[in-house]
Motif scaffolding. Structure first.
Motif, short mmCIF file in Angstrom:
data_model
loop_
_atom_site.label_atom_id
_atom_site.label_comp_id
_atom_site.label_asym_id
_atom_site.label_seq_id
_atom_site.Cartn_x
_atom_site.Cartn_y
_atom_site.Cartn_z
N ILE A 161 1.03 -1.25 -0.22
CA ILE A 161 -0.04 -0.43 -0.22
C ILE A 161 0.97 1.17 0.34
N VAL A 162 1.47 1.30 0.86
CA VAL A 162 2.96 2.69 0.92
C VAL A 162 3.48 2.89 0.23
N SER A 163 4.43 1.43 -1.06
CA SER A 163 5.11 1.53 -1.66
C SER A 163 3.99 2.07 -3.05
N GLY A 164 2.81 1.46 -3.15
CA GLY A 164 1.90 2.00 -4.29
C GLY A 164 1.51 3.78 -4.55
N ILE A 165 1.32 3.90 -3.21
CA ILE A 165 1.35 5.54 -2.47
C ILE A 165 2.20 6.33 -3.34
N SER A 166 3.78 6.33 -2.82
CA SER A 166 4.84 5.95 -3.43
C SER A 166 4.46 6.12 -4.92
N LEU A 167 4.31 5.53 -5.69
CA LEU A 167 4.66 5.15 -7.09
C LEU A 167 3.75 5.84 -7.97
N GLN A 168 2.41 6.06 -7.61
CA GLN A 168 0.76 6.25 -7.40
C GLN A 168 0.26 5.07 -8.50
N SER A 169 0.79 4.11 -8.13
CA SER A 169 -0.09 2.96 -8.81
C SER A 169 -0.99 2.18 -8.07
N ASP A 170 -2.14 2.66 -8.78
CA ASP A 170 -3.66 1.37 -8.09
C ASP A 170 -3.41 0.07 -7.72
N VAL A 171 -2.77 -0.22 -8.86
CA VAL A 171 -2.60 -1.12 -8.56
C VAL A 171 -1.98 -2.54 -7.52
N LYS A 172 -0.71 -1.38 -6.87
CA LYS A 172 0.38 -1.93 -5.84
C LYS A 172 -0.62 -1.55 -4.41
N ILE A 173 -1.54 -0.67 -4.41
CA ILE A 173 -2.60 -0.03 -3.54
C ILE A 173 -3.86 -1.15 -3.35
N TYR A 174 -4.37 -1.30 -4.30
CA TYR A 174 -5.32 -2.87 -3.92
C TYR A 174 -4.52 -4.15 -3.81
N ALA A 175 -3.25 -4.50 -4.25
CA ALA A 175 -2.79 -5.47 -4.55
C ALA A 175 -2.27 -5.72 -2.37
N GLY A 176 -2.14 -4.79 -1.35
CA GLY A 176 -2.19 -4.53 -0.76
C GLY A 176 -3.23 -4.23 0.21
N ALA A 177 -4.29 -3.58 0.05
CA ALA A 177 -5.28 -3.61 0.09
C ALA A 177 -6.80 -4.53 0.57
N ILE A 178 -6.65 -5.56 -1.05
CA ILE A 178 -7.51 -6.66 -0.74
C ILE A 178 -7.00 -7.27 -0.19
N PRO A 179 -5.83 -8.05 -0.10
CA PRO A 179 -5.59 -9.39 1.07
C PRO A 179 -5.78 -8.92 2.23
N ALA A 180 -5.26 -7.45 3.18
CA ALA A 180 -5.72 -7.10 3.81
C ALA A 180 -7.23 -6.91 4.73
N THR A 181 -8.17 -6.65 3.61
CA THR A 181 -9.65 -6.40 3.98
C THR A 181 -10.01 -8.19 4.27
N LEU A 182 -9.83 -9.12 2.92
CA LEU A 182 -9.76 -10.30 3.00
C LEU A 182 -9.66 -11.13 4.43
N ILE A 183 -8.29 -10.58 5.22
CA ILE A 183 -7.95 -11.49 6.61
C ILE A 183 -8.95 -10.52 7.11
N ALA A 184 -9.20 -9.37 7.61
CA ALA A 184 -10.69 -8.79 8.04
C ALA A 184 -11.60 -9.31 7.88
N ILE A 185 -11.49 -9.94 6.66
CA ILE A 185 -13.41 -10.42 6.98
C ILE A 185 -13.51 -11.20 7.59
N ILE A 186 -12.41 -12.50 7.26
CA ILE A 186 -12.08 -13.86 7.90
C ILE A 186 -12.36 -13.55 9.10
#
Length: 203
Positions: A161-186
């Motif tokens: 997520i931090v890397s995605g913010i630095s590089l302005q890459s939405d893909v990298k942000i999603y790559a960190g945010a989606i698994p983190a959200t899934l862990i929280a839901i599970i």
């Protein structure tokens, strides 16, 4: 995410490990504090107020303060998660023990139980559903707070997520945010199931 699944898997495992260590510490410390607050009412406002204050400190500020004393890395984020998870564990343990019906306690006293036996065999077992509710809340909080770990040199999914913010890459942000959200839901669903089962068992 498909191309870098090995790296994401390692970050996911690291994220889970940070949360497990933090929650584990909060259980080791928080449950005795909750019991202490329930047994000695004069201490209850002090203990709960301190844990309330810890929860009110902004997460980034908390980690920055810890970093000044503990340095960068895994240990600092684990201590931060431990402090953030204390309130729901302490408060729910306290409430669970206090909610035990007086008639049940009187029955235990009537058959000659000592205060320690009352706690171990009646009060604490009956408070477990409350404790599970606190653990459920603490887990979700810890999983979300752990995502800012990279700001203090820790790993986990927040690194993407931090890397995605630095590089302005939405893909990298999603790559960190989606698994983190899934862990929280599970975690929420799993602990919610355990909570419901403990309630049925004690009903």
């Amino acid at each position: 995410m498909a191309e870098n699944y090995n790296e994401l898997l390692m970050l996911t495992l690291e994220h889970i490990l940070m949360v497990v260590y933090g929650i584990g510490l909060s259980l080791v410390v928080g449950v005795p504090l909750g019991i202490l607050a329930a047994r000695f009412e004069r201490l209850a406002p002090i203990i709960i107020s301190i844990t309330n204050v810890l929860q009110l400190i902004p997460s980034l500020a908390m980690l920055a303060i810890l970093m000044l004393y503990l340095g960068f890395g895994f240990k600092t984020i684990v201590i931060g998660l431990f402090l953030y998870s204390l309130l729901p564990i302490v408060k729910n343990t306290y409430v669970g023990i206090r909610e035990v019906d007086d008639s049940v306690i009187e029955s235990g006293v009537g058959i000659g139980m000592t205060p320690l036996q009352l706690l171990a065999k009646i009060q604490f077992p009956l408070s477990i559903p409350y404790l599970m509710a606190g653990l459920r809340l603490a887990a979700v909080i810890a999983i979300s707070v752990a995502t800012i770990g990279p700001y203090i040199g820790a790993g986990g999914l927040g690194k993407e997520i931090v890397s995605g913010i630095s590089l302005q890459s939405d893909v990298k942000i999603y790559a960190g945010a989606i698994p983190a959200t899934l862990i929280a839901i599970i975690a929420d669903l799993a602990l919610g199931t355990v909570e419901r089962k403990t309630k049925k068992r004690l009903a």
